[in-house]
Design an enzyme around this catalytic site. Structure first.
Site, PDB file in Angstrom:
ATOM      1  N   CYS A 190      -8.556 -38.240  33.836  1.00 21.73           N
ATOM      2  CA  CYS A 190      -9.285 -39.216  32.782  1.00 21.73           C
ATOM      3  C   CYS A 190      -9.954 -40.558  33.317  1.00 21.73           C
ATOM      4  O   CYS A 190      -9.409 -40.981  34.365  1.00 21.73           O
ATOM      5  CB  CYS A 190      -8.162 -39.761  31.802  1.00 21.73           C
ATOM      6  SG  CYS A 190      -8.766 -40.419  30.234  1.00 21.73           S
ATOM      7  N   CYS A 212      -4.828 -45.552  29.831  1.00 26.18           N
ATOM      8  CA  CYS A 212      -3.737 -45.920  28.619  1.00 26.18           C
ATOM      9  C   CYS A 212      -2.496 -45.851  29.100  1.00 26.18           C
ATOM     10  O   CYS A 212      -2.311 -44.500  29.202  1.00 26.18           O
ATOM     11  CB  CYS A 212      -4.165 -44.890  27.328  1.00 26.18           C
ATOM     12  SG  CYS A 212      -5.781 -44.882  26.916  1.00 26.18           S
ATOM     13  N   SER A 218     -11.214 -41.035  19.864  1.00 24.63           N
ATOM     14  CA  SER A 218     -10.035 -41.885  20.012  1.00 24.63           C
ATOM     15  C   SER A 218     -10.498 -43.174  19.921  1.00 24.63           C
ATOM     16  O   SER A 218     -11.368 -43.742  20.548  1.00 24.63           O
ATOM     17  CB  SER A 218      -9.498 -41.496  21.412  1.00 24.63           C
ATOM     18  OG  SER A 218      -8.917 -40.309  21.466  1.00 24.63           O
ATOM     19  N   LEU A 231       4.378 -42.031  21.152  1.00 23.94           N
ATOM     20  CA  LEU A 231       5.521 -41.473  21.648  1.00 23.94           C
ATOM     21  C   LEU A 231       6.025 -42.092  22.858  1.00 23.94           C
ATOM     22  O   LEU A 231       5.294 -42.517  23.737  1.00 23.94           O
ATOM     23  CB  LEU A 231       5.239 -39.912  21.855  1.00 23.94           C
ATOM     24  CG  LEU A 231       4.952 -38.973  20.486  1.00 23.94           C
ATOM     25  CD1 LEU A 231       4.521 -37.673  21.075  1.00 23.94           C
ATOM     26  CD2 LEU A 231       5.974 -39.131  19.648  1.00 23.94           C
ATOM     27  N   CYS A 268       0.555 -28.067  12.552  1.00 20.49           N
ATOM     28  CA  CYS A 268       1.899 -27.563  13.092  1.00 20.49           C
ATOM     29  C   CYS A 268       2.810 -28.516  12.863  1.00 20.49           C
ATOM     30  O   CYS A 268       2.604 -29.677  13.065  1.00 20.49           O
ATOM     31  CB  CYS A 268       1.241 -27.475  14.511  1.00 20.49           C
ATOM     32  SG  CYS A 268       2.718 -26.795  15.659  1.00 20.49           S
ATOM     33  N   ASP A 287       1.077 -28.955  23.239  1.00 23.32           N
ATOM     34  CA  ASP A 287       0.422 -29.929  24.147  1.00 23.32           C
ATOM     35  C   ASP A 287       1.418 -30.907  24.436  1.00 23.32           C
ATOM     36  O   ASP A 287       1.465 -31.455  25.552  1.00 23.32           O
ATOM     37  CB  ASP A 287      -0.672 -30.659  23.230  1.00 23.32           C
ATOM     38  CG  ASP A 287      -1.613 -31.276  24.074  1.00 23.32           C
ATOM     39  OD1 ASP A 287      -1.817 -30.955  25.048  1.00 23.32           O
ATOM     40  OD2 ASP A 287      -2.663 -32.121  23.451  1.00 23.32           O
ATOM     41  N   CYS A 336      19.040 -33.714   1.834  1.00 22.41           N
ATOM     42  CA  CYS A 336      17.842 -34.228   1.670  1.00 22.41           C
ATOM     43  C   CYS A 336      16.943 -33.538   0.720  1.00 22.41           C
ATOM     44  O   CYS A 336      17.015 -32.295   0.635  1.00 22.41           O
ATOM     45  CB  CYS A 336      16.968 -34.301   2.947  1.00 22.41           C
ATOM     46  SG  CYS A 336      15.281 -35.357   2.822  1.00 22.41           S
TER      47      CYS A 336
END
Length: 370
Positions: free
Chosen positions: A15, A19, A123, A196, A255, A277, A318
């Site tokens: 890349c 980041c 992005s 994440l 997904c 991924d 739930c």
């Protein structure tokens, strides 16, 4: 008829940005070969040849180029790719998508993307302060202005695009500023992708989104979105669109939205195939697209089948369990749940679901044959 999607990484994890929240940099660093050599023309010919042999007339195939940063493969790589797949177009339904940070996009790139009708994912973090603090070039400079230039170029050239915006704790704390930027920039479609933490220690991420931060952000954004929708001017927000589609049709288009993983075909630059991924590690490698039959790769266990994720006891009582199913396994422990006492996703649904259900019902009435 088959409908296959290949997530291709032509330059592996390489890349031209740095980041520090990049989940793929974290995931790929855990492999014996963190960054494979980029795909070559002989590799391309063999891979596409094997894919074509597995397809029959009328089948659908989608190629999604991602990374790392896929523009680093260069224009000639894609010209050759489209030259090969262009020969299939009379017999197959082919579509393409391209996920980029936008730094290398120029007139020549846009001409190629438009010629092949690629859907471009750009992005861009919002607001500008959140973007420039993390999405930097190799010199450490923020890239917001350069990405805006790329977005304006896509607009001028009439290319279909959407914005992928990483939702950090810092961005989630200012939903009004985020939505103001969405309006000001006239973004037609946006997907907020939660930040994440590291795969083996998610709690140690600097910018990681908490379950409480997720709920507070999405509830605020939902109110702003609903207000704009009433006035006929709302941007499409992927989570809201996906939920409306699920409520209206029972069809899951994302997904993990209903707790079930779909086995994907994520193809690294050395041919290694992974089911997701988020889990492109040696432990989750399904095989190699150059040596293993495609049918065998498609039958490889999904991430949820491999992990055997047990839902927290809170999920058993739930009211949204049938709708959610616990969500994406990677998101469950990082973003949705706080131990076994609080779920940010349920908190969001408490507020948004009645309105989304009403929109879905209206959509069903509109689509019903008369």
């Amino acid at each position: 008829m088959k409908a296959l999607t290949f997530l291709l990484k032509p330059v592996s994890s390489a890349c031209n940005m740095g980041c520090d929240y990049c989940f793929y940099a974290d995931v790929s660093a855990r492999r014996a070969l963190p960054c494979a050599p980029r795909m070559t023309e002989p590799f391309l010919r063999e891979m596409l040849g094997r894919i074509r042999l597995s397809l029959s007339d009328g089948d659908a195939v989608c190629f999604v180029f991602q990374g790392g940063e896929p523009t680093l493969a260069g224009l000639d790589f894609y010209r050759r790719f489209f030259e090969i797949t262009g020969e299939w177009e009379r017999r197959l339904r082919i579509s393409y998508a391209f996920q980029t940070n936008g730094l290398l996009l120029d007139e020549e790139w846009c001409a190629l993307l438009k010629r092949r009708n690629l859907l471009t994912g750009l992005s861009l973090d919002l607001p500008r302060t959140a973007h420039d603090a993390i999405r930097t070039d190799p010199t450490g400079a923020g890239t917001y202005v350069r990405v805006l230039h790329a977005m304006n170029l896509l607009k001028r050239r009439g290319l279909a695009f959407n914005v992928l915006s990483t939702l950090t704790s810092e961005a989630a704390a200012q939903p009004q500023a985020v939505w103001r930027a969405v309006r000001t920039l006239e973004i037609p479609y946006i997907q907020f992708t939660p930040c994440l933490g590291p795969l083996d220690a998610p709690e140690y991420a600097r910018h990681r989104l908490s379950p409480e931060g997720f709920a507070a952000f999405y509830k605020a954004i939902f109110r702003l979105w609903a207000s704009d929708a009433c006035n006929g001017g709302a941007c499409s927000v992927k989570l809201f669109d996906d939920l409306i589609d699920l409520l209206a049709t029972g069809r899951t288009v994302a997904c993990g939205l209903d707790g079930r993983c779909r086995s994907q075909l994520v193809v690294e630059a050395d041919g290694s195939v992974y089911p997701c991924d988020f889990y492109c590690t040696d432990d989750f490698r399904s095989g190699n697209i150059l040596t293993d039959p495609l049918d065998a790769l498609l039958r490889a266990p999904s991430v949820s089948e491999r992990l055997h994720v047990a839902l927290p006891s809170l999920c058993s009582s739930c009211s949204y369990r049938k709708l959610c199913g616990g969500g994406c396994p990677r998101m469950l422990g990082e973003m949705y749940m706080r131990g076994d006492s609080y779920c940010g996703y349920a908190d969001f649904l408490d507020e948004a679901l009645p309105t989304l259900t009403g929109i879905a019902a209206a959509l069903c009435r509109r689509l019903r044959p008369r």
